[in-house]
Scaffold this active site. Sequence first.
Site, short mmCIF file in Angstrom:
data_model
loop_
_atom_site.label_atom_id
_atom_site.label_comp_id
_atom_site.label_asym_id
_atom_site.label_seq_id
_atom_site.Cartn_x
_atom_site.Cartn_y
_atom_site.Cartn_z
N LYS A 11 0.82 -1.22 0.00
CA LYS A 11 0.00 0.00 0.00
C LYS A 11 0.86 1.28 0.00
CE LYS A 11 -3.93 -2.27 2.28
NZ LYS A 11 -4.97 -2.19 3.36
N PHE A 59 -15.55 3.78 6.76
CA PHE A 59 -14.19 4.17 6.41
C PHE A 59 -13.93 4.13 4.91
CE2 PHE A 59 -14.04 -0.41 7.55
CZ PHE A 59 -13.53 -0.95 6.37
N ARG A 87 -2.00 -14.41 4.74
CA ARG A 87 -2.75 -13.78 5.82
C ARG A 87 -1.99 -13.93 7.15
NH1 ARG A 87 -7.09 -10.47 4.44
NH2 ARG A 87 -7.72 -10.72 6.61
N THR A 93 -5.57 -6.85 10.97
CA THR A 93 -5.85 -5.59 10.25
C THR A 93 -5.29 -4.39 11.00
OG1 THR A 93 -7.91 -6.61 9.47
CG2 THR A 93 -7.70 -4.21 9.22
N ARG A 104 2.46 -6.41 9.39
CA ARG A 104 1.76 -5.25 9.94
C ARG A 104 2.32 -4.85 11.31
NH1 ARG A 104 -4.24 -7.06 7.73
NH2 ARG A 104 -4.25 -5.75 5.86
N ASN A 114 -2.00 0.18 6.70
CA ASN A 114 -1.49 -1.06 7.28
C ASN A 114 -0.65 -1.88 6.29
OD1 ASN A 114 -3.56 -1.99 5.72
ND2 ASN A 114 -4.74 -2.90 7.38
N HIS A 117 -2.29 -5.52 1.57
CA HIS A 117 -3.57 -6.20 1.37
C HIS A 117 -3.27 -7.64 0.97
CE1 HIS A 117 -7.51 -7.33 -0.27
NE2 HIS A 117 -6.81 -7.89 -1.23
N1 UDP Z 1 -9.72 -0.36 7.22
C1 UDP Z 1 -9.82 0.91 7.78
N2 UDP Z 1 -10.51 1.07 8.95
C2 UDP Z 1 -11.11 0.01 9.57
C3 UDP Z 1 -11.02 -1.27 9.01
C4 UDP Z 1 -10.31 -1.42 7.83
O1 UDP Z 1 -9.29 1.88 7.22
O2 UDP Z 1 -11.74 0.22 10.63
C5 UDP Z 1 -8.97 -0.52 5.95
C6 UDP Z 1 -7.62 -1.20 6.15
O3 UDP Z 1 -6.68 -0.62 5.25
C7 UDP Z 1 -7.94 -2.64 5.77
C8 UDP Z 1 -8.95 -2.44 4.64
O4 UDP Z 1 -9.73 -1.33 5.08
O5 UDP Z 1 -6.78 -3.34 5.35
C9 UDP Z 1 -9.86 -3.62 4.36
O6 UDP Z 1 -10.45 -4.03 5.58
P1 UDP Z 1 -10.60 -5.57 5.95
O7 UDP Z 1 -11.54 -5.66 7.10
O8 UDP Z 1 -10.94 -6.35 4.70
O9 UDP Z 1 -9.15 -5.96 6.49
P2 UDP Z 1 -7.95 -6.85 5.90
O10 UDP Z 1 -8.56 -8.02 5.17
O11 UDP Z 1 -7.16 -5.95 4.97
O12 UDP Z 1 -7.14 -7.26 7.10
#
Ligand code: UDP
EC number: 2.7.4.6
Length: 140
Positions: A11, A59, A87, A93, A104, A114, A117
């Site tokens: 990112k 968000f 993962r 996250t 992360r 973070n 992805h």
């Molecule tokens: N995100 C955010 N605020 C939140 C949760 C998620 O900005 O409260 C962003 C963060 O960059 C995250 C992305 O949205 O990686 C996608 O969220 P997801 O829940 O799919 O998390 P991931 O699969 O990336 O761990």
Amino acid sequence: MAVTRTFSIIKPDATRRNITGKVNAMIEGAGLRIVAQKRLQLTQAQAEGFYAVHSERGFFGELVAFMISGPVVVQVLEGEDAVPAYRAIMGATNPANADAGTIRKELAESIEANTVHGSDSDENAAIEIAYFFAPTEIAA
Ligand code: UDP
């Protein structure tokens, strides 16, 4: 176990800090092979389409703005059970909740910025890979 593929994005927080090599070292150190990779500037439409599943979340607007705030590196990773393998090394996250040694925990700035992805299922991996790569751009 089977050799499968997952889709990764490094990112804008990571390209801005010039640490894409550190991320790639952690990916390769975990036994995943980078079989496709390109650096690009996402358009707003590309970012909105990619994160369409989150369009109703509070968000969403900020996430799209962050994802177009600088270049990203999109990647296809291959390895044994690549989706859960990636993962696991990404970590939670929210970096505050991520395990020590994960990308992360070691590198991310915040729950939004973070660093990486990774696809959450084989089905979504195939969709996400096709969103950014032609089959001829992937060389295993
Ligand atoms: N995100 C955010 N605020 C939140 C949760 C998620 O900005 O409260 C962003 C963060 O960059 C995250 C992305 O949205 O990686 C996608 O969220 P997801 O829940 O799919 O998390 P991931 O699969 O990336 O761990």
